[in-house]
Write a protein that holds these residues in place. Structure first.
Motif, short mmCIF file in Angstrom:
data_model
loop_
_atom_site.label_atom_id
_atom_site.label_comp_id
_atom_site.label_asym_id
_atom_site.label_seq_id
_atom_site.Cartn_x
_atom_site.Cartn_y
_atom_site.Cartn_z
N ARG A 1 0.83 -1.21 0.00
CA ARG A 1 0.00 0.00 0.00
C ARG A 1 0.86 1.26 0.00
O ARG A 1 0.54 2.25 -0.66
CB ARG A 1 -0.93 0.00 1.22
CG ARG A 1 -2.01 -1.06 1.16
CD ARG A 1 -2.74 -1.15 2.48
NE ARG A 1 -3.57 -2.34 2.54
CZ ARG A 1 -3.85 -3.01 3.64
NH1 ARG A 1 -3.34 -2.60 4.80
NH2 ARG A 1 -4.61 -4.07 3.61
N LYS A 2 1.95 1.19 0.75
CA LYS A 2 2.84 2.35 0.82
C LYS A 2 3.45 2.65 -0.55
O LYS A 2 3.58 3.82 -0.94
CB LYS A 2 3.94 2.08 1.85
CG LYS A 2 4.84 3.29 2.12
CD LYS A 2 5.87 2.97 3.19
CE LYS A 2 6.77 4.17 3.47
NZ LYS A 2 7.80 3.85 4.49
N LEU A 3 3.82 1.61 -1.28
CA LEU A 3 4.38 1.81 -2.62
C LEU A 3 3.38 2.49 -3.54
O LEU A 3 3.72 3.41 -4.29
CB LEU A 3 4.80 0.46 -3.21
CG LEU A 3 6.00 -0.24 -2.55
CD1 LEU A 3 6.19 -1.63 -3.15
CD2 LEU A 3 7.27 0.58 -2.72
N PHE A 4 2.12 2.06 -3.47
CA PHE A 4 1.07 2.68 -4.29
C PHE A 4 0.83 4.12 -3.85
O PHE A 4 0.65 5.02 -4.68
CB PHE A 4 -0.23 1.87 -4.18
CG PHE A 4 -0.35 0.78 -5.19
CD1 PHE A 4 -0.93 1.02 -6.42
CD2 PHE A 4 0.13 -0.49 -4.92
CE1 PHE A 4 -1.04 0.01 -7.37
CE2 PHE A 4 0.02 -1.51 -5.86
CZ PHE A 4 -0.56 -1.26 -7.09
N SER B 1 -3.27 8.85 0.17
CA SER B 1 -3.20 8.12 1.43
C SER B 1 -3.12 6.61 1.20
O SER B 1 -3.73 6.06 0.27
CB SER B 1 -4.44 8.43 2.28
OG SER B 1 -4.52 7.56 3.38
N MET B 2 -2.36 5.93 2.09
CA MET B 2 -2.28 4.47 2.05
C MET B 2 -3.65 3.83 2.22
O MET B 2 -3.91 2.73 1.71
CB MET B 2 -1.35 3.95 3.16
CG MET B 2 0.12 4.15 2.91
SD MET B 2 1.11 3.67 4.35
CE MET B 2 0.63 1.96 4.58
N LYS B 3 -4.53 4.52 2.94
CA LYS B 3 -5.85 3.95 3.24
C LYS B 3 -6.68 3.69 1.98
O LYS B 3 -7.61 2.88 1.99
CB LYS B 3 -6.62 4.88 4.18
CG LYS B 3 -5.99 5.00 5.57
CD LYS B 3 -6.78 5.96 6.45
CE LYS B 3 -6.14 6.08 7.83
NZ LYS B 3 -6.88 7.03 8.70
N TRP B 4 -6.33 4.39 0.88
CA TRP B 4 -7.04 4.17 -0.37
C TRP B 4 -6.85 2.75 -0.90
O TRP B 4 -7.68 2.24 -1.65
CB TRP B 4 -6.57 5.18 -1.42
CG TRP B 4 -7.35 6.46 -1.39
CD1 TRP B 4 -7.04 7.59 -0.68
CD2 TRP B 4 -8.56 6.74 -2.07
NE1 TRP B 4 -8.00 8.55 -0.87
CE2 TRP B 4 -8.95 8.05 -1.73
CE3 TRP B 4 -9.38 6.01 -2.94
CZ2 TRP B 4 -10.10 8.65 -2.22
CZ3 TRP B 4 -10.53 6.60 -3.43
CH2 TRP B 4 -10.88 7.90 -3.07
N PHE B 5 -5.75 2.13 -0.54
CA PHE B 5 -5.42 0.81 -1.12
C PHE B 5 -5.72 -0.33 -0.15
O PHE B 5 -5.24 -1.45 -0.31
CB PHE B 5 -3.97 0.81 -1.58
CG PHE B 5 -3.68 1.94 -2.51
CD1 PHE B 5 -4.11 1.88 -3.83
CD2 PHE B 5 -3.06 3.10 -2.06
CE1 PHE B 5 -3.90 2.95 -4.69
CE2 PHE B 5 -2.85 4.17 -2.91
CZ PHE B 5 -3.28 4.10 -4.24
N SER B 6 -6.55 -0.02 0.85
CA SER B 6 -7.04 -1.04 1.78
C SER B 6 -8.54 -1.21 1.59
O SER B 6 -9.28 -0.23 1.65
CB SER B 6 -6.74 -0.64 3.22
OG SER B 6 -7.42 -1.51 4.11
N ILE C 1 -4.02 -1.95 -8.03
CA ILE C 1 -3.91 -2.79 -6.84
C ILE C 1 -4.54 -4.17 -7.06
O ILE C 1 -4.02 -5.18 -6.56
CB ILE C 1 -4.55 -2.09 -5.61
CG1 ILE C 1 -4.28 -2.88 -4.32
CG2 ILE C 1 -6.03 -1.85 -5.81
CD1 ILE C 1 -2.86 -2.90 -3.88
N THR C 2 -5.64 -4.24 -7.81
CA THR C 2 -6.26 -5.55 -8.02
C THR C 2 -5.42 -6.43 -8.95
O THR C 2 -5.38 -7.65 -8.79
CB THR C 2 -7.68 -5.41 -8.60
OG1 THR C 2 -7.61 -4.78 -9.88
CG2 THR C 2 -8.57 -4.61 -7.68
N GLN C 3 -4.74 -5.80 -9.88
CA GLN C 3 -3.85 -6.57 -10.77
C GLN C 3 -2.65 -7.12 -10.00
O GLN C 3 -2.18 -8.22 -10.28
CB GLN C 3 -3.39 -5.69 -11.93
CG GLN C 3 -4.52 -5.35 -12.91
CD GLN C 3 -4.12 -4.29 -13.92
OE1 GLN C 3 -3.36 -3.37 -13.62
NE2 GLN C 3 -4.64 -4.41 -15.14
#
Length: 754
Positions: free
Chosen positions: A531-534, A541-546, A598-600
């Motif tokens: 998440r941090k990399l994205f 924000s990292m929270k977007w990828f959770s 992220i899904t890929q």
């Protein structure tokens, strides 16, 4: 009549548009590494399509009650037979389903006791613990008494609105919670500790009734009942599916003990008074398969010889598949997947149907080589009756019986899904795939085992069938514990050893405790790093990828699925119609890292991800999985979808780099292709070289032959097991070729491969 099943353009999962012809009335074995696509071809394409087409022949009423299967991704399949799929899914059933009932042996015993037992107490139904005339009324035929402590799931410091009922489906706004909230009986903001005696009685003990003044949300046909009343109905007298779903929480609040009236025998006093040669029917089912056979053989009653022969035939079939150690009263839902599969096999072998398509999923799992040989005979009998047999298998002894071998590969995931070899077993060794390479190599054993100075002594082990065993375990070695299924090896190593030496750690194939949202990345503790990399790449924000936080799809709340609870039926899971199963908001998918969203990334396999990510910590953890032969797993695969063998190897990954540990692995080769078995062996040796002791409970001769020390338990299963047959090196075992069943098969294995 056509002689082949013709498949055109199979694309299920990773299959690369495969077309092939599979001969009928033959044994066809499908091989390949885990994740190669063989199960996608056999189960999800051939088996699923055959089952779907059969289901479509039924009327609408019947179809609606059958498990639906989606149409397989294949252009077409011609000349399918009616399928019989014998997989490793646990046998369905509840506490009332036993080995005796599921094999129909109990029905025959009931008939025998009604004809031959004395005194005469009635006909067959009197010996059924599921019939009112036969069951013990105190336990209602279960053999168990249950007491409920509902207070263990109540937080009296909370109100109903605050989630005072600590049980799934009773959380605020869940459908069961609404029965209490909308009843009109309670102030939803009042803490339970402040309830009056009347309120407590209504909450806990009220019988089913229509509330007098419910809210406007109350459904007209709904009935109210107290928590204790509901739990007793749903979980103490209800269906197994409902109980199994919440077993972990129920264990905290339901105490189970043997029935004080029938002492676990399930039947009433009248039924138990009827005996044959001093044994009642419950005492007969308490015997092992082998023990009951001896009892039935001792009965001299020529008038009922046909019935006696029928019981003996069924018992012999169970012995043939290596289940002679099972007691007949063992509940079916406690059997392992391999045990359940073999019982299903026995049932089908007894029928007279022909021209069926039998599909087996690794029937060798959990079996000693002696029992694998018996399984091979049974499979050959099924073919010889006029049926077609498809086997997904890794065991060399079952691959050898194939009339044709189909090897899928060459590797797993995106590197699999191709037809590598199709032909007879003899030609397999010269094929280019990993399976062919294995059969082309000579078989060897460890001629220079590790020496040792210290031992761990297990003393006077007498648990279950163990015969007061005392045995030394050499420290800092790789040890194999061998013997037929039911000999006592698992009992000795997974129960006695940890009890006598608590620092010993069992790494088994049980489920990994985690939430439904947990996946491979969360297990590896890499989620935040990804998440941090994205986040850094896209400056958000990292929270977007959770999908547990701001990035979650608002419709399914990040699950990717919509779960429909059907009370006493299995839950139905449907892909979320908004996010289409990703679990993320649509906006999240516009952000990428190195060209992937992220899904890929979550869809990547471990082998793909190790080339995609260059960060040391990510590389380190992914390389561990590759060393364990788990390179085909997807990063986003949910933990509750992994097989037992995969779960065990995931747990093992966390032990790498440790020292001075005693690790016990129960059949770590389960589900592994021989090439992955070699990877596992390298890894186990590395763990030992780090200063650990590794004990493997194993049947796989490739692994056993490469260990430092062998402890063989036998001579057979159940009451005929529980003794130390041999301890020492492989070399010493080979010098005593007739000392045990394991030594006989190990000698044969090495001689055939030299």
């Amino acid at each position: 009549m056509t002689k082949t099943i013709n498949i055109y353009g199979a694309r299920q999962n990773n299959l690369k548009n495969i077309s092939l012809q599979i001969p009928k009335n033959k044994i066809v074995v499908f091989t390949g590494v885990s994740g190669s696509g063989k199960s996608s071809l056999v189960f999800e394409t051939i088996g699923a399509e055959a089952q779907r087409q059969i289901n479509e022949t039924y009327d609408t009423f019947t179809r609606n009650r059958l498990q639906s299967a989606p149409q397989a991704e294949v252009d077409r399949i011609e000349h399918l037979n009616v399928p019989v799929i014998i997989d490793q899914k646990p046998l369905s059933g509840n506490i009332r389903s036993t080995v005796a009932t599921v094999t129909d042996i109990y029905a025959s015993l009931r008939l025998l006791f009604s004809r031959l037992g004395t005194p005469f107490v009635g006909y067959s139904h009197v010996f059924s613990f599921n019939h009112p005339n036969g069951m013990c009324l105190r336990c209602e035929g279960t053999g168990l008494e249950q007491t409920l402590n509902i207070y263990k799931i109540l937080d009296q410091e909370k109100s109903l609105n605050e989630g005072a009922i600590l049980f799934p489906t009773y959380q605020p706004h869940a459908w069961r919670w609404l029965r209490y909230a909308d009843s009109g009986y309670f102030d939803l903001d009042k803490k339970l500790k402040n309830y009056s005696a009347l309120e407590w009685d209504l909450l806990l003990n009220a019988k089913q009734h229509k509330p007098k003044n419910p809210t406007s949300q109350w459904k007209k046909t709904a009935l109210y009942e107290g928590l204790i009343t509901r739990f007793e109905r749903n979980f103490m007298k209800g269906q197994a599916q409902e109980k199994q779903r919440y077993q972990a929480r129920l264990d905290d609040i339901i105490h189970v003990k043997e029935c004080s009236e029938c002492h676990g025998q399930r039947l009433n006093e009248k039924s138990l008074s009827c005996k044959i040669q001093d044994l009642n029917i419950a005492q007969c089912t308490a015997l092992s398969v082998k023990g009951l056979r001896e009892f039935i053989t001792s009965i001299d009653a020529s008038k009922y010889q046909i019935l006696l022969d029928e019981i003996l035939h069924k018992l012999d079939m169970l012995s043939l598949v290596g289940l002679s150690y099972l007691s007949l009263n063992r509940t079916s839902n406690t059997l392992s997947g391999g045990e359940g599969q073999r019982i299903k096999m026995v049932k089908h072998l007894g029928n007279s149907l022909v021209d069926l398509l039998y599909i087996f999923d690794e029937p060798s799992v959990g079996l000693h080589p002696r029992d694998v040989a018996n399984i091979a005979q049974m499979i050959e009998k099924i073919r010889d009756k006029g049926n077609s047999v498809l086997l997904v298998e890794h065991d060399p002894d079952l691959i050898k019986i194939a009339d044709q071998v189909i090897d899928i590969g060459p590797k797993s995931g995106l590197e699999g899904g191709q037809l590598v070899y199709q032909g007879d077993f003899v030609g397999l060794a010269s094929s280019k795939g990993l399976t062919g390479q294995y059969f082309s190599q000579p078989r060897t054993f460890k001629q220079h085992p590790r020496s040792f100075q210290q031992v761990l002594t297990l003393k006077n082990a007498d648990h279950f069938n163990l015969k007061n065993i005392t045995v030394d375990l050499p420290l800092h070695c790789l040890i194999a514990v061998t013997g037929v299924a039911g000999s006592g090896k698992s009992t000795l190593m997974t129960q006695v050893l940890p009890k006598q030496y608590p620092r010993a750690k069992v790494i088994n194939q049980s489920a990994i405790m985690a939430s439904v949202r947990s996946n491979l990345l969360t297990f590896l503790d890499l989620s935040d790093e990804i998440r941090k990399l994205f986040a850094e790449q896209n400056k958000v924000s990292m929270k977007w990828f959770s999908y547990n936080s701001e990035g979650a799809c608002p419709h399914c709340h990040g699950l990717g699925i919509e779960k429909i609870e059907l009370a006493f039926l299995d839950d139905i899971e449907l892909l979320c119609e908004v996010c289409h199963g990703t679990g993320y908001k649509q906006e999240v998918l516009t952000y990428t890292y190195q060209g992937k969203n992220i899904t890929q990334v979550l869809a990547m396999t471990v082998s793909e991800a190790v080339h995609f990510f260059k960060q040391d910590r990510i590389q380190h953890k992914l390389q561990r999985l590759i060393r364990l032969g788990l390179d085909y797993l997807a990063l986003g695969q949910r933990l509750n979808t992994f097989s037992g063998g995969e779960r065990q190897r995931l747990k093992l990954s966390k032990e790498l780099g440790q020292s001075n540990h005693i690790l016990i692995l129960d059949e770590p080769s389960t589900g592994l292709h021989p090439s992955d078995t070699q990877k596992l062996l390298v890894l186990l040796n590395a763990i030992v070289d780090d200063g650990n002791t590794v004990i493997i409970i194993e049947h796989n001769l490739d692994l056993i032959a490469q260990t430092d020390w062998v402890i063989d338990i036998g001579p057979d299963a159940g009451e005929q097991g529980g003794e130390i047959m041999f301890t020492g090196t492989i070399q010493a075992l080979l010098e005593n070729p007739n000392i045990s069943l394991t030594s006989q098969y190990l000698v044969k294995y090495l001689q055939e491969g030299l």
